[in-house]
Design a protein around this motif. Structure first.
Motif, mmCIF file in Angstrom:
data_model
loop_
_atom_site.group_PDB
_atom_site.id
_atom_site.type_symbol
_atom_site.label_atom_id
_atom_site.label_comp_id
_atom_site.label_asym_id
_atom_site.label_seq_id
_atom_site.Cartn_x
_atom_site.Cartn_y
_atom_site.Cartn_z
ATOM 1 N N THR A 90 0.834 -1.203 0.000
ATOM 2 C CA THR A 90 0.000 0.000 0.000
ATOM 3 C C THR A 90 0.868 1.252 0.000
ATOM 4 N N VAL A 93 2.145 1.775 -3.496
ATOM 5 C CA VAL A 93 1.082 2.300 -4.359
ATOM 6 C C VAL A 93 0.853 3.783 -4.084
ATOM 7 N N ASN A 97 1.326 6.760 -6.818
ATOM 8 C CA ASN A 97 0.123 7.490 -7.233
ATOM 9 C C ASN A 97 0.285 8.951 -6.825
#
Length: 144
Positions: A90, A93, A97
């Motif tokens: 996570t 990511v 992002n």
């Protein structure tokens, strides 16, 4: 057929148990370190900070349970390793992002939970976490 001597198996098992104790200690240290965040949290974030504090203490307990009885707890191993790996992924990511801009804490997830995941995998291998609880190191049971 014995692939390793009973002494070697015991030594590696002991190393795995100490890795779990180290993980528990770091979780307790992180929990203690999060107390100021709980005290300083406003009404909007106090629940999240408490949740984090209690989660750290729960994981410290889980790591201690595994250090005391590493075999026969395959589900507990899976849950702890998957949880820590999910947090590390996570974090990756979130770092990749960039539509929201930098996410505070994403680097910490990658670093701390990533290292902890590796530590747990090493402890799992050292302690033969996949083995049944009746199998104990160095007691005439073949190492598989």
């Amino acid at each position: 057929m014995m692939l390793a001597s009973p002494r070697t198996v015991r030594t590696v098992d002991t190393l795995g148990r100490w890795l779990l104790r180290l993980a528990a200690l770091t979780a307790v240290v992180a929990a203690v370190g999060s107390v100021p965040s709980v005290r300083e949290a406003g009404a909007q974030s106090v629940v999240v900070e408490l949740w984090r504090l209690y989660g750290l203490l729960v994981f410290a307990g889980l790591f201690l349970v595994l250090s005391g009885r590493p075999r026969g707890n395959r589900v507990l191993w899976a849950i702890t390793m998957a949880s820590k790996a999910a947090l590390a992924v996570t974090g990756i990511v979130l770092l990749l992002n960039d539509s929201r801009g930098p996410v505070v804490g994403a680097t910490d997830l990658v670093l701390w939970d990533g290292v902890l995941t590796l530590l747990l995998v090493a402890a799992f291998c050292c302690c033969r976490g996949w083995a049944r609880s009746a199998e104990s190191p160095g007691r005439g049971v073949p190492v598989r």
